[in-house]
Design a protein around this motif. Structure first.
Motif, PDB file in Angstrom:
ATOM      1  N   GLU A 144     -34.455  39.422  62.812  1.00 61.40           N
ATOM      2  CA  GLU A 144     -35.360  39.382  63.946  1.00 61.40           C
ATOM      3  C   GLU A 144     -36.611  40.223  63.648  1.00 61.40           C
ATOM      4  OE1 GLU A 144     -35.199  40.030  68.809  1.00 61.40           O
ATOM      5  OE2 GLU A 144     -33.408  40.301  67.574  1.00 61.40           O
TER       6      GLU A 144
ATOM      7  N   THR B 219     -34.513  33.039  62.773  1.00 62.39           N
ATOM      8  CA  THR B 219     -33.888  34.356  62.892  1.00 62.39           C
ATOM      9  C   THR B 219     -32.439  34.294  62.445  1.00 62.39           C
ATOM     10  OG1 THR B 219     -35.346  34.988  64.706  1.00 62.39           O
ATOM     11  CG2 THR B 219     -33.299  36.232  64.470  1.00 62.39           C
TER      12      THR B 219
ATOM     13  N   LYS C 181     -28.654  35.633  62.151  1.00 59.07           N
ATOM     14  CA  LYS C 181     -27.588  36.405  62.789  1.00 59.07           C
ATOM     15  C   LYS C 181     -26.302  36.106  62.016  1.00 59.07           C
ATOM     16  CE  LYS C 181     -30.096  38.116  66.146  1.00 59.07           C
ATOM     17  NZ  LYS C 181     -30.402  39.564  66.180  1.00 59.07           N
TER      18      LYS C 181
END
Length: 250
Positions: A93, A120, A122
């Motif tokens: 991020e 992004t 994750k």
């Protein structure tokens, strides 16, 4: 899969190597893992400026991402006058903001996104081209990810930058090639959640059941032969040092 070491120096470039950058290829698709200091010049030994298909940034420290600013110039101000289509860029991020700030004077606040298609990262499993990738958060002062890349029944795991991390052990479970950082020296540096030493990299590979270990991200002030010996003392499989321009068939 084919893995090529573009750069492997830790923290800052050495006289022999750019900072972290690794090219992974399969089925004509080119995925670059990290683009640290000096990597863009070295990358052009292995593929054209506009031949990459995607980029993965493990974290946003300069020695893993700063040459993205130079790559922005190459894509935004293409010599033939035609701006490049956006290339997928996977990162933590804030990646777009980090690169825009580092460049300092992009034409507009959104110029980076005109040539980079930011995604992004994750902890998850998803596809990048022909690859199935698994990402896990690892132990580092900033948000950082290890990545496992699978294709054709084979696997490559890249640690990024990390201290001891159970998540990394699981990510590297039974992997064919474990590209693991070993920035510290056993018995010398002991800073939790920052970097591994050679012994810890070897122990992680043993716990994971990795088939091959390649040590990387060793800074110029660290003796790589010490780290190599420390890793070999605790890991029974093949162990070697990452070397610029070396390739591995996986």
């Amino acid at each position: 899969m084919k893995l090529t070491v573009v750069g492997c120096s830790g923290s800052f470039p050495s006289a022999e190597s750019a900072c972290s950058s690794y090219l992974v290829e399969a089925d004509g698709y080119r995925l670059l893992l990290d683009m640290g200091n000096g990597a863009l010049g070295e990358l052009q030994r292995h593929c054209g400026l506009y031949d990459l298909d995607a980029i993965f940034l493990s974290h946003l420290h300069a020695d893993h991402c700063i040459d993205m600013c130079a790559y922005f110039v190459a894509r935004y101000y293409r010599h033939d006058g035609g701006r490049c289509d956006p290339i997928p860029v996977y990162g933590p991020e804030g990646t777009e903001h980090r690169l825009t700030t580092a460049y300092a004077d992009t034409p507009t606040a959104s110029s980076m996104s005109e040539v980079f298609d930011f995604h992004t990262v994750k902890p998850s499993t998803f596809d990048i081209g022909p690859f199935t990738v698994h990402t896990e958060r690892v132990a580092h002062p900033v948000e950082a990810y290890g990545i496992r890349i699978e294709h054709g029944g084979r696997s490559l795991t890249y640690s990024g930058d990390t201290g001891l991390s159970p998540a990394l052990t699981e990510l590297a479970r039974d992997t064919d090639l474990f590209l693991c950082e070993a920035a510290f020296t056993h018995g010398k540096e002991d800073i939790p959640d920052l970097h591994l030493n050679g012994r810890e990299a070897g122990e992680t590979a043993t716990r994971a059941g990795a088939r091959r270990l390649v040590l990387t991200h060793i800074p110029p002030w660290t003796d790589p032969q010490v780290n190599l010996a420390d890793a070999r003392a605790v890991f029974d499989g093949p162990v070697s040092l990452a070397t610029p321009r070396e390739s591995y068939e996986i």
